[in-house]
Structure formats: C-alpha cells, structure tokens
Design an enzyme around this catalytic site. Sequence first.
Site, PDB file in Angstrom:
ATOM      1  N   CYS A   9       0.820  -1.220   0.000  1.00 37.38           N
ATOM      2  CA  CYS A   9       0.000   0.000   0.000  1.00 37.38           C
ATOM      3  C   CYS A   9       0.852   1.268   0.000  1.00 37.38           C
ATOM      4  CB  CYS A   9      -0.925  -0.003   1.209  1.00 37.38           C
ATOM      5  SG  CYS A   9      -1.648  -1.626   1.498  1.00 37.38           S
ATOM      6  N   CYS A  28     -12.599   0.393   8.878  1.00 37.45           N
ATOM      7  CA  CYS A  28     -11.831  -0.123   7.737  1.00 37.45           C
ATOM      8  C   CYS A  28     -12.006   0.736   6.496  1.00 37.45           C
ATOM      9  CB  CYS A  28     -12.291  -1.540   7.400  1.00 37.45           C
ATOM     10  SG  CYS A  28     -12.311  -2.672   8.801  1.00 37.45           S
ATOM     11  N   ILE A  83     -12.654  -0.677  -0.647  1.00 39.27           N
ATOM     12  CA  ILE A  83     -11.970  -1.130  -1.866  1.00 39.27           C
ATOM     13  C   ILE A  83     -12.142  -0.026  -2.913  1.00 39.27           C
ATOM     14  CG2 ILE A  83     -12.119  -2.798  -3.767  1.00 39.27           C
ATOM     15  CD1 ILE A  83     -13.201  -4.814  -1.598  1.00 39.27           C
ATOM     16  N   HIS A 105      -8.938   4.008  -0.978  1.00 40.42           N
ATOM     17  CA  HIS A 105      -7.580   3.471  -0.857  1.00 40.42           C
ATOM     18  C   HIS A 105      -7.257   2.532  -2.019  1.00 40.42           C
ATOM     19  CE1 HIS A 105      -3.909   2.057   0.784  1.00 40.42           C
ATOM     20  NE2 HIS A 105      -4.355   1.122   1.592  1.00 40.42           N
TER      21      HIS A 105
END
Lengths: 138, 421
Positions: B94, B242, B245, B367
Amino acid sequence: MEERPFSDISYEQYLNEERLMGSRCKKCGALFVPPRSICVSCYSSDMEWVEVKGEARLAAFTCISVGPPFMIAEGYDRKHPYCSGVVELEEGARVDARIEGVDANKPEDIKVGMPLKVKFLHRGEGDSLKTYLAFLPM
Amino acid sequence: MQKKRKLGRGVAVVGAGMSKFAMFKDKDSKDLFGEAFREMIASVDKGFDPGEIDALYLGNFTNDFFVHQGHWGPIISDLIGLAPKPATRTEGACASSALAFREGVFAIASGFYDIVLAAGVEDMSKRTTEEVAEGLALATVPYEGRVGFTFPGVFGALATAYFAKYGATREDLMNITIKSHSNAPLNPKAQFPFSIRDMMNAKIESAKKKGKPVPYWEDEKSFLRDTAANPVVAWPMHLYDCCPISDGAACMLLVGEEIAKNFTDDPLYVIGIGQGSGRGLHACDDLTYFEATRHAAKEAYGMSGLKPEDIQFSEVHDCFSIAELIHIEDLGFFKPGEGHKAVAEGLTRRDGPMPINTSGGLKCKGHPVGATGVGQLFEVWKQLRGEAGERQVPKKDLRIGAAHNLGGTGGTCTLTILERR
Ligand SMILES: [Zn+2]
C-alpha cells in the site's frame, strides 16, 4: 534430526511432530521462534535448535468474522468467528498462533495477558496434513 | 549514530493530478491514469511540454492479481506518450507510490534526470470482496497469514495491545472515524463524501422507503456501537474502522530545484523523505507502535532539520482507525499513549492545532493501494498552495505539510515532508 536447516520448512515439520522449535545463536545467545538461520543481533550463522516449553501469555488478539478461504473451509464465518493472536513465550520470543478454547463471539472475555499453553492442531491427511500452532487458556 | 541525510540536488514538485477514487465498473487503470495525468498538466501554472518528461516511476501493488495484468510501467508510459523513455514500477504494497515518489526524487537529486513523473495506480474493484482480501493478504508476513490473520485482523490485534497498555477503548477509535467522515464531504474526489450523520440519515430514509422498521440512534457513537449498522470484521475492527476497496490514480511532476520557477512561481520543495521497514507481529520491538514508521520519521526529520511540532498538518495512513491513532504517536505529533486523548479533545480536526487527514483519509477518500502514497501528497499539494477549497486548513502562513504512507501490515512505511517557500 538436529541436522535440519534453520528454515520455515523445518519449523513446520517440527509442528507436525508436536514440537515448538526455535533457533538460538551460539555466539550471542539470542533466541528466535520461528527459527532464523542468520542472527539479527550479531550476524552469526552459528545456530542451535531449542525446544520451547509452550507456556505463554496472550500479547494481542483478534476475533475474525471474515476469514481467508482455508478458515472458511473449516466452518468459520460471520456467525462463527475464530481467534488469532500473538503470544509471548515464557522463554521471551513471540509467535503468531491460533487461539483455541475461547469464545470468539465474546471478545470482551478474552484478555491480553492471560496465560496460555500450546496445542498442535492437525488438519487434513496424508500429503495434505498440516499442523497449525495454537494456544489454549491454561 | 545515523548520518544526516541530504539530497545531492534540491527537488521541487511543480504539478499534481489525481483521479476521483471510487469503485468504477466502467473505468480501468488507463482511464483513471489519464484523468490524473490531464489534471497534472493543467496544474502546471506556466504550462509545459509533456514531451520533456525524462522518466516515469509508477507505484502499483498488485494489478497482476486484481486484473490479471502485470508490468504496468510500459503500459502507462505508452498511454502518456512517454515511451520509449524509461518507466520503472515500484512495489511496496500500500506504500508503492510513496516509493515511486522517493525513487523519482533520487533520480533528480542524483543529477541524472531533470523532469520526472512520480505516480501510482491500482484497479481493485473488478474482483469480489473475498478475492480482494486474498490479494491484499499477499502483503502480510507469512507467519501471520498461516494462523488465519487477515489484514483487518493484524490491525485488530494491534488495537488490543494498545488498549491493554494505554486503557483506550473502541470509543476512542470511533472519534477517529467520526473526524475523518467530517472532512470527507468537503472533498469532491472522495469515495464516501458523507458524514456519519449523513450515513445514519440515509439508512433511516432507506428503511422508510422500504416500509421496514425505522432504526433510531441517539448520536453518531450509538450508530457505530450498533453491530447491525456497523458489523464486526476482525474485532475490535468493525466495518467503519476499515477503508474501502477503491480504484484510482495519482501523479506528480518533479523537477530539479533550479528549474522549478520555469514551471510555476509557487513550487513545493521536498525537504524530508524517509522510509523504514518492519518485521511483523512476532518480531517487532513492540505491538503498540510501528518501528518502520518511526524509522521513516527519523530519516525525514533528520534530513529536514525539523521537529514533529514544525509539521502544520499531515495525511496519515489510516487503512484502519487504529493505524491513524498509532501513527500520530509514531510521527511524534503526540506522545505514545496520548494520541487517543488528543483525538478525543479534537486536536486532529481540520480546525484543530494538528489537522490529520483533511482529505477524509483512506477511510473516506478511498484506498486504491498503489495510488495512495501520491494521492496523499496530492492533498498536501492542494493544502500548501491554498487550493483545498472548503476543506482548506484554516491556519495562517501554511508552509509545511507531510504525508505518511504504510504498506502491508507495517512492512514498508514512508514520511515525506513538503515545504512552500
Ligand atoms: Zn547472535
């Protein structure tokens, strides 16, 4: 037996044999579980195998509702979460392990610091036999 | 004793562009990169000829897995008319494009190139959620994956260690989620440009429309405590802890400091750039901080001669709420164990003394892993140039901003500090 290379493959073989093994640097005494072939404290490659007792303390954990395919295959899902953790061995090293014998639906009852003992979880048969390192509350 | 790091030649950022981040059924990596590239060209105040770019450094984690196509350097180089000039792909999970930025800086600092494009791209949404989880898990430490740890699981475990050591709770993590969601509606490129209150209202409206029982929550925290609205993913990480996607791309134009004014009167200078690597849960020094982030910070602060209190705002890698909490301590903005109190006091809000993730963070902005590092620097660019619109940090004389990027479960971390002079 003690001729085995200080590798991840050997570590897993020992788990199949219900032994939790690490390596100790003969030069500086540093202990590594899983084993390392190169000492990251003094860079020596002179290592010996050490069997640890399998008594530990829970250092961190999580109760996983959405797991990888191999855990789903064991029957875990959102209704049946499982617990994975990091445990600190009495000898000092830390290992990643499954935490058994706890209710992963009640994470509030699982406590960092709780004493644990090792359990070897055998799954599959023959060539697909795999042993997972696990710990249970004492 | 660590040597003081410095660049052999100063490097400036003179242009930046970023696609919208979201899940796009009908756009692929090339489409998204094109969006970012066109915006970057338009952002160069005095204009420039893209034919003058010497090389591309492209961060991409694993489009190989996500869309079954690897080797993205030349594909993007061809897309933007750069080929046959060189393209180099960097991979740091990442943090892949923070590494591309760093390599681009070094290429110019070495004197070899003058004009470099540092960029990132990732196309994740064409796979199922389970497959994306499997793809991301490629970047865990092997011992972790073998005992069932997922990405959220690793961060969940770090949270339990942090809670046990410092007495923090899930309520503290909720403050981070609520804060990030308060910035997101002000970012037109965010994947979820909604406050938590907006999300609650949407659920109520949807229940009314469907004739289902209308849920009631007293406030944002009671919504986040409700496991029907905010289910467990890997306790104590719930859905709203969290990041989503995402698909997206971002790029920045880097040039040698002495030619920066040919491109703009308002360049940003790269004054600190640091990177570190981590060893996983079993081997790290301690489970309540990221040693790779601390090392990256040491390098970047050492190079810049700055202290954490000199940083006026920062983008911080918040793939999970606990990650933001730990990182604001690792970067020295708050003392170890005090980050959660700082967040509760509102110190990290956009109008607070140390604004964190004015973009909405990865949680709300999205992200697309390989694009995230340069995407964070894009926010620093916008803020330092006073172009952040409604989410502009309300500080006088905004001069120094930072972006912190993490890869994997802490395996690769970077800190980049930019200055407006
Ligand atoms: Zn040694």
